[in-house]
Scaffold this active site. Structure first.
Site, short mmCIF file in Angstrom:
data_model
loop_
_atom_site.label_atom_id
_atom_site.label_comp_id
_atom_site.label_asym_id
_atom_site.label_seq_id
_atom_site.Cartn_x
_atom_site.Cartn_y
_atom_site.Cartn_z
N TYR A 147 0.86 -1.19 -0.19
CA TYR A 147 0.03 0.28 0.27
C TYR A 147 0.85 1.28 0.17
O TYR A 147 0.80 1.90 -0.70
CB TYR A 147 -1.29 0.16 1.51
CG TYR A 147 -1.61 1.05 1.07
CD1 TYR A 147 -3.35 0.91 0.32
CD2 TYR A 147 -2.08 1.81 2.70
CE1 TYR A 147 -3.63 2.15 0.69
CE2 TYR A 147 -2.79 3.21 2.43
CZ TYR A 147 -3.93 3.14 1.58
OH TYR A 147 -4.92 3.53 1.45
N VAL A 180 -10.67 7.50 6.89
CA VAL A 180 -12.31 7.55 6.96
C VAL A 180 -12.68 6.14 7.51
O VAL A 180 -12.01 4.91 7.25
CB VAL A 180 -12.39 7.84 5.66
CG1 VAL A 180 -13.56 8.20 4.56
CG2 VAL A 180 -11.57 8.67 4.79
N THR A 182 -14.53 3.77 6.80
CA THR A 182 -15.12 3.12 5.41
C THR A 182 -14.45 1.26 5.69
O THR A 182 -13.82 1.41 6.24
CB THR A 182 -14.74 3.63 4.09
OG1 THR A 182 -13.04 2.99 3.94
CG2 THR A 182 -14.74 4.88 3.59
N1 NAP Z 1 -10.41 4.60 4.42
C1 NAP Z 1 -9.63 5.73 4.78
O1 NAP Z 1 -9.22 5.62 5.94
C2 NAP Z 1 -8.62 5.78 3.38
C3 NAP Z 1 -7.59 6.81 3.84
C4 NAP Z 1 -6.14 7.00 3.32
C5 NAP Z 1 -6.42 6.70 1.87
N2 NAP Z 1 -7.61 6.32 0.87
C6 NAP Z 1 -8.10 6.07 -0.19
O2 NAP Z 1 -8.95 6.09 -0.15
C7 NAP Z 1 -9.58 5.24 -1.54
C8 NAP Z 1 -11.04 5.07 -1.25
O3 NAP Z 1 -10.90 3.50 0.10
P1 NAP Z 1 -11.91 3.41 0.64
O4 NAP Z 1 -11.66 3.26 2.05
O5 NAP Z 1 -13.70 4.31 0.15
O6 NAP Z 1 -12.36 2.19 -0.27
P2 NAP Z 1 -13.23 1.18 0.46
O7 NAP Z 1 -14.82 1.42 1.04
O8 NAP Z 1 -13.00 -0.53 0.11
O9 NAP Z 1 -13.78 1.57 -0.82
C9 NAP Z 1 -13.10 0.85 -2.30
C10 NAP Z 1 -14.01 1.22 -4.20
O10 NAP Z 1 -12.53 0.24 -4.72
C11 NAP Z 1 -12.92 -0.09 -5.39
N3 NAP Z 1 -12.17 -1.17 -5.98
C12 NAP Z 1 -11.91 -1.95 -5.05
N4 NAP Z 1 -11.02 -3.27 -5.70
C13 NAP Z 1 -11.68 -2.47 -7.16
C14 NAP Z 1 -10.92 -3.45 -7.86
N5 NAP Z 1 -9.77 -4.24 -8.28
N6 NAP Z 1 -11.50 -2.56 -9.49
C15 NAP Z 1 -12.36 -1.99 -9.58
N7 NAP Z 1 -12.62 -0.77 -8.37
C16 NAP Z 1 -12.55 -1.47 -7.47
C17 NAP Z 1 -14.55 -0.63 -5.18
O11 NAP Z 1 -15.72 -1.23 -5.27
P3 NAP Z 1 -15.69 -2.67 -6.10
O12 NAP Z 1 -15.82 -4.01 -4.67
O13 NAP Z 1 -17.27 -2.59 -6.33
O14 NAP Z 1 -14.57 -3.00 -7.14
C18 NAP Z 1 -14.83 0.23 -3.59
O15 NAP Z 1 -15.67 1.71 -4.45
C19 NAP Z 1 -8.46 4.63 -1.94
O16 NAP Z 1 -7.66 4.58 -2.72
C20 NAP Z 1 -7.58 4.14 -0.55
O17 NAP Z 1 -6.97 3.75 -0.67
C21 NAP Z 1 -8.35 5.73 2.21
#
Ligand code: NAP
Length: 244
Positions: A147, A180, A182
């Site tokens: 990551y 976040v 999620t």
């Molecule tokens: N949550 C945090 O604390 C946090 C912190 C720092 C950065 N981020 C970043 O924020 C972004 C969103 O994260 P999140 O927390 O919202 O994660 P999440 O709830 O796991 O959602 C991830 C999203 O990405 C899609 N996805 C995952 N694998 C995929 C694949 N192989 N092909 C196409 N789509 C894919 C998923 O859709 P499907 O499963 O339908 O494909 C889902 O819509 C990410 O880039 C993450 O690294 C999050």
């Protein structure tokens, strides 16, 4: 008034879903949304493309579906889809999973950014590329080699792209969204403490309600990409500014 265009990956849940809903509420965006699963919404202004972004051949074959031609007031690409990868120390990783994590978190956003530029470089739209990064791009975290490496690469790619593209009117950002609430955080909390020494800290973030809501973060991302000239640096962190 001309429509605006949003191309968003990872719209099906979490932060991406909140970003999708924020733009949808504006009413004047044509939205192209890419995830493996979709939302049960039928609207003329929404095109959902079902794609596994770790499959780079499938991505390349579908690029024409993702980038519509036409004249838009604004054209915005948000590379949001991401995965925490294997949470394990180096030496216990799996080649297939390394590839998946790097394809999703780094290579697919590079391919999408490149295709976005090819499609809209001649357009008079306001053109913005926003790569969702992480604090992990600049802070090593034991157990997160895949990551951290992907996000660090994405931040550097964003900086180079910003230099390459400024003369063509593109604004490029790598935005850290904070921690976040999620499914990604839920997945992190299921890690084995042997593989992830910071596990208790991440469990405390949840129990002490320190996680940001996806909606709060989506509002800030919306503000950055619709007011790009207010943000001088490529690398941004939503925790570093308040909304007006
Ligand atoms: N949550 C945090 O604390 C946090 C912190 C720092 C950065 N981020 C970043 O924020 C972004 C969103 O994260 P999140 O927390 O919202 O994660 P999440 O709830 O796991 O959602 C991830 C999203 O990405 C899609 N996805 C995952 N694998 C995929 C694949 N192989 N092909 C196409 N789509 C894919 C998923 O859709 P499907 O499963 O339908 O494909 C889902 O819509 C990410 O880039 C993450 O690294 C999050």
């Amino acid at each position: 008034m001309k429509k605006s265009l949003l191309i968003l990956t990872g719209h099906s849940k979490g932060l991406g879903r909140a970003i999708f809903e924020r733009f949808q509420s504006e009413g004047n965006f044509q939205i192209i949304a890419v995830s493996r699963s979709g939302l049960n919404i039928q609207e003329e202004s929404l095109t959902q493309v079902a794609l596994d972004l770790t499959d780079l051949d499938a991505l390349e074959a579908n690029l024409s579906k993702i980038f519509p031609t036409g004249q838009f007031e604004r054209a915005i690409l948000i590379n949001n889809a991401g995965w925490i990868g294997e949470v394990k120390p180096v030496g216990r990783l799996h080649p297939k999973e390394i590839r998946k994590a790097m394809n999703l978190n780094l290579v697919a956003p590079m391919i999408l950014t490149d295709a976005f530029v090819k499609t809209y470089s001649e357009s008079n739209s306001q053109k913005v590329i926003c790569n969702i990064s992480s604090g992990a791009a600049s802070k090593p975290m034991a157990g997160w080699a895949e990551y951290c490496s992907g996000k660090a690469g994405l931040a550097m790619f964003s900086k180079v792209a910003a230099d390459d593209l400024s003369a063509q009117g593109f604004e490029v950002f790598a935005v850290a969204p904070g921690i976040v609430d999620t499914e990604m955080q839920a997945e992190i909390r299921t890690s084995d403490p042997v593989d992830f020494p910071a596990l208790d800290r991440f469990k405390d973030f949840k129990t002490e309600q320190k996680l940001l809501t996806p909606e709060t973060v989506a509002e800030k991302i919306f503000y950055i990409v619709t007011n790009p000239t207010l943000f001088a640096d490529v690398v941004q962190d939503v925790r570093d500014f308040e909304l007006p």
